[in-house]
Design an enzyme around this catalytic site. Structure first.
Site, PDB file in Angstrom:
ATOM      1  N   ASP A  22       0.979  -1.294   0.016  1.00 31.09           N
ATOM      2  CA  ASP A  22      -0.123   0.097  -0.090  1.00 31.09           C
ATOM      3  C   ASP A  22       0.914   1.233  -0.164  1.00 31.09           C
ATOM      4  OD1 ASP A  22      -1.877   1.697   2.619  1.00 31.09           O
ATOM      5  OD2 ASP A  22      -1.810   2.200   0.430  1.00 31.09           O
ATOM      6  N   ASN A  24      -0.271   4.584  -0.305  1.00 32.78           N
ATOM      7  CA  ASN A  24      -0.865   5.811   0.139  1.00 32.78           C
ATOM      8  C   ASN A  24      -1.694   5.564   1.693  1.00 32.78           C
ATOM      9  OD1 ASN A  24      -3.237   4.207  -0.166  1.00 32.78           O
ATOM     10  ND2 ASN A  24      -4.161   5.413  -1.958  1.00 32.78           N
ATOM     11  N   ASP A  26      -4.067   3.763   2.875  1.00 29.96           N
ATOM     12  CA  ASP A  26      -5.464   3.808   2.986  1.00 29.96           C
ATOM     13  C   ASP A  26      -5.487   2.199   3.343  1.00 29.96           C
ATOM     14  OD1 ASP A  26      -6.464   3.136  -0.454  1.00 29.96           O
ATOM     15  OD2 ASP A  26      -4.919   2.046   0.867  1.00 29.96           O
ATOM     16  N   ASP A  30      -1.891  -1.268  -3.915  1.00 31.83           N
ATOM     17  CA  ASP A  30      -2.227  -0.481  -4.899  1.00 31.83           C
ATOM     18  C   ASP A  30      -1.106  -0.565  -5.880  1.00 31.83           C
ATOM     19  OD1 ASP A  30      -1.933   1.985  -2.710  1.00 31.83           O
ATOM     20  OD2 ASP A  30      -0.183   1.457  -3.956  1.00 31.83           O
ATOM     21  N   ASP A  99      -5.558 -10.332 -15.368  1.00 30.39           N
ATOM     22  CA  ASP A  99      -6.406 -11.334 -15.125  1.00 30.39           C
ATOM     23  C   ASP A  99      -7.603 -10.843 -15.961  1.00 30.39           C
ATOM     24  OD1 ASP A  99      -6.557 -12.751 -11.785  1.00 30.39           O
ATOM     25  OD2 ASP A  99      -7.905 -13.442 -13.706  1.00 30.39           O
ATOM     26  N   HIS A 338      -4.774 -16.955  -4.917  1.00 35.24           N
ATOM     27  CA  HIS A 338      -5.569 -15.985  -3.819  1.00 35.24           C
ATOM     28  C   HIS A 338      -6.738 -16.920  -3.426  1.00 35.24           C
ATOM     29  CE1 HIS A 338      -7.059 -15.972  -7.786  1.00 35.24           C
ATOM     30  NE2 HIS A 338      -8.148 -15.551  -7.365  1.00 35.24           N
TER      31      HIS A 338
HETATM   32  O1  TEU Z   1     -11.879 -19.009  -9.293  1.00 34.29           O
HETATM   33  C1  TEU Z   1     -12.614 -19.987  -9.761  1.00 34.29           C
HETATM   34  C2  TEU Z   1     -12.790 -21.353  -9.027  1.00 34.29           C
HETATM   35  O2  TEU Z   1     -12.534 -22.333  -9.383  1.00 34.29           O
HETATM   36  C3  TEU Z   1     -13.119 -20.927  -7.789  1.00 34.29           C
HETATM   37  O3  TEU Z   1     -14.407 -21.611  -7.358  1.00 34.29           O
HETATM   38  C4  TEU Z   1     -12.163 -21.641  -6.706  1.00 34.29           C
HETATM   39  O4  TEU Z   1     -11.941 -23.030  -7.002  1.00 34.29           O
HETATM   40  C5  TEU Z   1     -12.877 -21.587  -5.265  1.00 34.29           C
HETATM   41  O5  TEU Z   1     -12.881 -20.367  -5.029  1.00 34.29           O
HETATM   42  C6  TEU Z   1     -11.929 -22.184  -4.266  1.00 34.29           C
HETATM   43  O6  TEU Z   1     -12.553 -22.424  -3.129  1.00 34.29           O
HETATM   44  C7  TEU Z   1     -11.787 -17.731 -10.149  1.00 34.29           C
HETATM   45  C8  TEU Z   1     -11.103 -16.828  -9.326  1.00 34.29           C
HETATM   46  O7  TEU Z   1      -9.792 -17.316  -8.983  1.00 34.29           O
HETATM   47  C9  TEU Z   1     -11.803 -16.433  -7.927  1.00 34.29           C
HETATM   48  O8  TEU Z   1     -11.032 -15.562  -7.079  1.00 34.29           O
HETATM   49  C10 TEU Z   1     -13.167 -16.042  -8.300  1.00 34.29           C
HETATM   50  O9  TEU Z   1     -13.807 -15.792  -7.125  1.00 34.29           O
HETATM   51  C11 TEU Z   1     -13.978 -17.015  -8.981  1.00 34.29           C
HETATM   52  O10 TEU Z   1     -13.256 -17.396 -10.308  1.00 34.29           O
HETATM   53  C12 TEU Z   1     -15.170 -15.834  -9.879  1.00 34.29           C
HETATM   54  O11 TEU Z   1     -14.615 -15.034 -10.757  1.00 34.29           O
END
Ligand code: TEU
Length: 560
Positions: A22, A24, A26, A30, A99, A338
């Protein structure tokens, strides 16, 4: 497009912008924060940066619900900040991929607000609208057009009072699915993609791209025992026209460009057979896909049905994919992103053997055949977060699951235990730069709490420090860049039935790399067949050559 498959020797680093840095104060990461930390990535030696979404979004799903594909959300900065980041990434000889989330938009995207305004709006058919199931009362439970469920709990259909119909959303109700049957939708997506490529980005990670083609009949799915909703099956997953659509996208967007691009599809539920189709260069669809088998080895009927981890199951899955794409196609290699809990907590030992097990996971990741993807914090051995209450969670998938489970009478403590193990929030706690109060992530209050273990686990204590997880990743990446066998070598599993050892070879033009890893918390002995193979070979990664392996010890040998 340049056909050189440069991405076979590349290493990709995923940034989840809201949690990276981050600039700034907040409390939210970013673009300028990322720009200020690019030297960390250059030191690590990665070749490509993959940015999770930074487009305008109501943030219902933290940016995977896009309301303007061609603008940056003010939380992260501006288009000028994005352009500056692209320039600085390129100046360091790295590439940047964005993405691409085009299975669905936000319900606040102008396309959807028009589509929902009336049944005869020109954009009505840009989304999946259907009347209530025959013989039912619109808006009443059970009147949904079919029995599909959302990945984020509940039905995959939302009733819209304005026009008295339902719209499809495989994810949150604020993420309506685009209708890819409509050529206008496809053309709008392709022109947006070309607009980004003209701005200088180097490709895309394509979100749930194998879900974009639905069987227009939208048939009910099989309802498994104990489940409320039907399985999506091939009506959606690797759907009827998905290869046709991706080939069209490639023809219209990528083929005309003479540039080195990276195209990786996220394909939940994909099979090896389908992955070969997606990634066969002759298909001209994508370069590689993210498959999910290995990150589902510890789950039962759902991700929340957590099973004990068994390395032998993981090993078998990885071997299947190595062998399945050996002749045709290409693997992406990952432990974390993530959406997944931290691998060192899930498959390794985030207690006293955290460093060794994080290094073992790195060795196995980087030495397989395919393109490695690191997720921010992997290079530090970051761990899951010690969540205590539901209020500490942010992720819509986790929060929806908790409330739905409690509504159905489940014990909140039992549900919390599952969230602690599998919630996506485990991966979304702020990057741990140093041991200062907010780990150097922000000078403000972080949007999600910093892991208290940042005082021991942080970049400042690892970069340049021999024996650290960071330096182990750096050495492995350097090995990939200098040793052709790591990129081009075949893959042969050794001692496939051993309860502790994960060992394999990579051979290429007379060079043999031997990887031996003790994937357990107990000492292991190298069996003769392995000891003989390593005898006299050069130890390129590791610091011991005896025939015993310490808990979580991994080594890489080379015999030219
Ligand atoms: O994730 C798709 C997906 O396969 C998810 O259902 C994932 O398997 C699940 O979150 C695991 O618990 C993509 C993105 O990576 C995710 O962050 C998004 O929430 C989702 O698509 C919808 O865009």
């Amino acid at each position: 497009m340049t056909e050189t498959e440069w991405w076979r020797s590349a290493v990709v680093y995923q940034i989840y912008p809201r949690s990276f840095a981050d600039s700034n104060g907040d409390g939210v990461g970013d673009l300028d924060g990322i720009r200020g930390h690019l030297d960390h990535l250059a030191t690590l030696g990665v070749d490509v940066v993959w940015l999770s979404p930074v487009y305008r979004s109501p943030m219902d799903d933290n940016g995977y619900d896009i309301s303007d594909y061609q603008n940056i959300d003010p939380l992260f900065g501006s288009l000028a900040d994005l352009d500056a980041l692209v320039d600085e990434v390129h100046a360091r000889g790295m590439k940047l991929v964005m993405d691409l989330v085009v299975n669905h938009t936000s319900d606040e995207h102008p396309w959807f607000t028009e589509s929902r305004s009336s049944k005869d709006n020109p954009k009505r058919d840009w989304y999946w609208w259907r009347p209530a199931r025959d013989g039912t009362v619109p808006g009443e439970p059970g009147s949904e057009p079919n029995n599909w469920g959302s990945f984020f709990s509940g039905s995959a259909w939302e009733y819209d009072e304005t026009t008295g119909e339902y719209y499809l959303h495989l994810f949150s109700r604020k993420q309506p699915d685009l209708n890819w049957e409509n050529p206008e939708v496809r053309q709008a997506v392709y022109s947006m993609m070309s607009w980004w490529l003209a701005r200088g980005i180097d490709g895309f990670r394509m979100d749930v791209i194998n879900l974009i083609s639905k069987d227009p009949a939208l048939p009910d799915g099989e309802v498994r025992p104990g489940e409320e909703h039907g399985q999506l099956g091939r009506s959606v997953i690797d759907g009827p026209r998905v290869h046709e659509f991706l080939a069209e996208m490639h023809r219209e967007v990528f083929a005309p460009l003479d540039r080195e691009l990276l195209l990786v599809g996220e394909t939940p539920g994909v099979t090896i057979e389908e992955a070969r189709k997606y990634t066969d260069p002759a298909s001209r669809e994508v370069d590689m896909v993210f498959q999910f088998d290995h990150v589902q080895v510890d789950r039962g009927a759902s991700k929340w049905d957590v099973l004990p981890f068994d390395m032998r199951v993981l090993r078998a899955d990885l071997v299947q994919w190595q062998e399945g794409l050996a002749e045709v196609g290409w693997n992406s290699l990952y432990w974390d992103n993530h959406d997944q809990p931290r691998a060192v907590s899930r498959f390794g030992d985030d207690g006293e053997c955290r460093v060794e097990s994080a290094k073992l996971l790195a060795t196995i990741l980087h030495l397989q055949r395919g393109t490695p993807y690191l997720y921010q914090g992997d290079e530090l051995g970051m761990t899951n977060y010690p969540f205590r209450t539901i209020e500490e969670f942010d992720d819509i998938e986790s929060v929806n699951y908790f409330h739905e489970s409690v509504r159905q009478g489940e014990d909140p403590d039992d549900v919390l235990a599952r969230l602690r193990a599998m919630s996506r929030d485990n991966a979304r706690t702020p990057m741990q730069w140093d041991d200062s109060p907010q780990a150097g992530f922000t000078t403000g209050t972080p949007w999600l709490a910093v892991n208290p273990n940042h005082v021991e686990i942080n970049a400042a204590r690892q970069v340049g420090v021999p024996g650290s997880v960071f330096e182990h990743h750096r050495a492995l990446i350097a090995l990939r860049h200098e040793e052709p066998a790591v990129v081009h070598g075949d893959f042969t599993m050794l001692v496939p039935d051993d309860d502790q050892l994960f060992a394999f070879t990579r051979r290429h033009e007379g060079t043999e790399m031997v990887v031996v890893a003790n994937f357990s918390g107990k000492p292991a002995e190298l069996p003769g067949v392995l000891a003989d193979r390593c005898e006299g070979a050069e130890l390129v990664i590791g610091d011991r050559t005896s025939t015993d392996l310490l808990p979580w010890e991994s080594r890489v040998y080379r015999r030219a």
